[in-house]
Design a protein around this motif. Structure first.
Motif, short mmCIF file in Angstrom:
data_model
loop_
_atom_site.label_atom_id
_atom_site.label_comp_id
_atom_site.label_asym_id
_atom_site.label_seq_id
_atom_site.Cartn_x
_atom_site.Cartn_y
_atom_site.Cartn_z
N ASN A 12 0.83 -1.21 0.00
CA ASN A 12 0.00 0.00 0.00
C ASN A 12 0.86 1.26 0.00
N ALA A 13 0.21 2.39 -0.11
CA ALA A 13 0.93 3.68 -0.16
C ALA A 13 1.62 3.97 1.16
N THR A 14 1.00 3.56 2.26
CA THR A 14 1.62 3.81 3.56
C THR A 14 2.97 3.11 3.64
N TYR B 140 -1.70 13.28 4.14
CA TYR B 140 -2.34 12.11 4.73
C TYR B 140 -1.72 11.81 6.11
N ASN C 187 -6.51 13.95 -0.42
CA ASN C 187 -7.60 12.99 -0.22
C ASN C 187 -8.85 13.61 0.39
N ASP D 112 3.14 11.69 -2.87
CA ASP D 112 2.13 10.72 -2.45
C ASP D 112 1.10 10.65 -3.57
N HIS E 277 -3.96 8.80 -4.55
CA HIS E 277 -5.24 9.08 -5.21
C HIS E 277 -5.10 9.38 -6.69
N SER F 6 -0.95 3.41 -3.56
CA SER F 6 -1.71 2.18 -3.41
C SER F 6 -2.23 1.83 -4.79
N HIS G 187 -4.94 -0.29 -4.83
CA HIS G 187 -6.32 -0.71 -4.55
C HIS G 187 -7.28 0.49 -4.52
N LYS G 188 -6.84 1.63 -5.04
CA LYS G 188 -7.78 2.74 -5.20
C LYS G 188 -8.20 2.74 -6.67
#
Ligand SMILES: Cc1ncc(COP(=O)(O)O)c(C=O)c1O
Length: 427
Positions: free
Chosen positions: A130-132, A157, A212, A237, A240, A260, A262-263
């Motif tokens: 993920n992005a995190t 974020y 976001n 980042d 999105h 990420s 999964h967006k």
């Protein structure tokens, strides 16, 4: 739809097939997409026959609840869901063989396809969850000394803000946050705000490409150009923006990037990607151990321990699906969907839209509020009374409900949103 069992028959042969003619995308969606393509006309309002095929390719379009929080996390198309099932069944026969020895050989082809999508060298792409994970690895791994400064914003974020704050607490770096009143329709105003915060100790600027909370697009390339002229590095980042906006990572002119998948790419939950400019890889410490922490091989960031290669491999089918629509067409459609409801909502007394409707400054997301109603109450009313799922946003100077359509969102569902806002605003 085809019988699922038939997809599993040849599971071993298909295990690396996401990018071949036997891909699940080809088996499940390609014929319908080809037919739909023949209906395509260049006038957006006339292309609902095409988009209905895309809608049908997502089971989420048939959900009992209208899902309008795709900015939080997006559902995957049916072909990606089937890919997961297929890979899971295959791995369950013996993960130490099928997952580690068979599915793992799919990582390099996947890296190459992600690099192609991102417009960069495949030696610059690490696949993670993920992005995190991607951005925290870079934030914690970047060599910074006591007193070195990082500039971010109050509207970044939280997982990135907290990482910088931890480095401030633990190592004595200086973390400065500027603040914006969105919407802003002036790139120079944004670039100047970053410029004005720079001091001789500034080493890094953190940019959230699409904010976001309200969907503001920041002019990443313009900020990066200004920063580089002063010898300052830039991290973006892209959680999105990747899979939503039609760009390649080098267009952003940044040094580091995380997202990420999964967006808006619609990969499965737990899919992410990191990009580091080739010559900078060796100086970033991995967050999780590696035998060559100072090496220049991007794979040093993939020592993530035992995890699901099934989820990772299914990213391939998400790329197939995305590319069958095309980045430019997808961005245009999703922006159109946002404008479709937001322009109508703007006509309702007491309703405020918190996001620019100009495609230069926003795409999928718009924030909405109704005078006299808290974001939490509005979110609740939309869900309980109208079965519309959104998310209340109360963060720093932002207070609204965030609405995010995706390619599978139907116009009739956006009409229901507008009707619901009308009824709620009328009391
Ligand atoms: C701007 C931004 N960055 C990073 C993230 C973190 O994404 P993830 O939870 O997939 O790590 C999000 C999640 O919504 C986000 O909106």
């Amino acid at each position: 739809m085809h019988s699922r069992r038939s997809f599993f028959k040849n599971s071993a042969a298909l295990s690396l097939g996401a990018f071949g003619t036997s891909s699940l995308f080809n088996q499940i969606h390609a014929a319908d997409f080809q037919k739909a393509q023949s209906y395509w006309k260049n006038d957006q309002t006339d292309n609902e026959a095409y988009w209905s095929v895309i809608q049908d390719a997502y089971s989420a379009s048939k959900s009992d609840i209208i899902i309008l929080n795709n900015g939080g996390v997006s559902p995957s198309p049916i072909s990606v869901q089937v890919a997961l099932e297929k890979y899971n069944i295959e791995a369950a026969q013996g993960p130490s063989y099928y997952m580690w020895r068979v599915q793992d050989t799919g990582r390099e082809p996947l890296r190459a396809r992600l690099a192609n999508l991102a417009g960069c060298d495949f030696e610059e792409i690490a696949i993670n969850r993920n992005a995190t994970e991607a951005l925290n690895t870079i934030i914690y791994g970047l060599p910074l000394q006591v007193g070195d400064e990082v500039i971010g914003t109050l509207q970044d974020y939280p997982n990135m803000i907290q990482a910088y704050k931890q480095r401030q607490l633990r190592e004595g770096i200086v973390y400065k946050q500027i603040s914006f009143e969105f919407p802003i329709e002036d790139d120079e105003q944004i670039v100047n705000a970053f410029r004005n915060a720079i001091t001789p100790r500034t080493k890094l600027i953190h940019i959230t490409h699409i904010v976001n909370w309200v969907g503001q697009i920041l002019p990443a390339a313009k900020i990066a150009k200004m920063a580089h002229e002063k010898g300052i590095e830039v991290i973006v980042d892209g959680a999105h923006s990747f899979g939503l906006l039609d760009y390649k990572i080098p267009d952003l002119d940044c040094d580091y990037f995380g997202t990420s998948l999964h967006k808006f790419l619609s990969a499965l939950v737990g899919s992410g990607m990191m990009w580091i400019k080739k010559e900078k890889i060796s100086k970033i410490w991995p967050l999780i151990c590696n035998s060559e922490p100072n090496g220049a091989n991007i794979r040093k960031f993939e020592s993530l321990g035992t995890r699901s290669f099934c989820i990772e491999q299914a990213i391939g089918e998400a790329i197939n699906f995305h590319e069958s629509i095309g980045s430019a067409r997808k961005q245009e459609r999703i922006h159109f969907l946002k404008k479709y409801w937001a322009e109508k909502a703007l006509q309702i007394p007491r309703v405020k839209i918190h996001t620019s409707l100009n495609p230069t400054f926003s795409c999928a997301i718009a924030g909405v509020s109704i005078e006299g109603i808290t974001p939490a109450d509005l979110e609740q009313k939309l869900l309980k009374d109208y079965k519309i799922h959104t998310v209340a946003i109360v963060w720093e100077n932002i207070s609204c409900v965030r609405v995010t359509p995706h390619v599978y969102t139907k116009l009739e569902d956006l009409d229901k949103l507008v009707d619901a806002l009308k009824a709620i605003a009328a009391g």
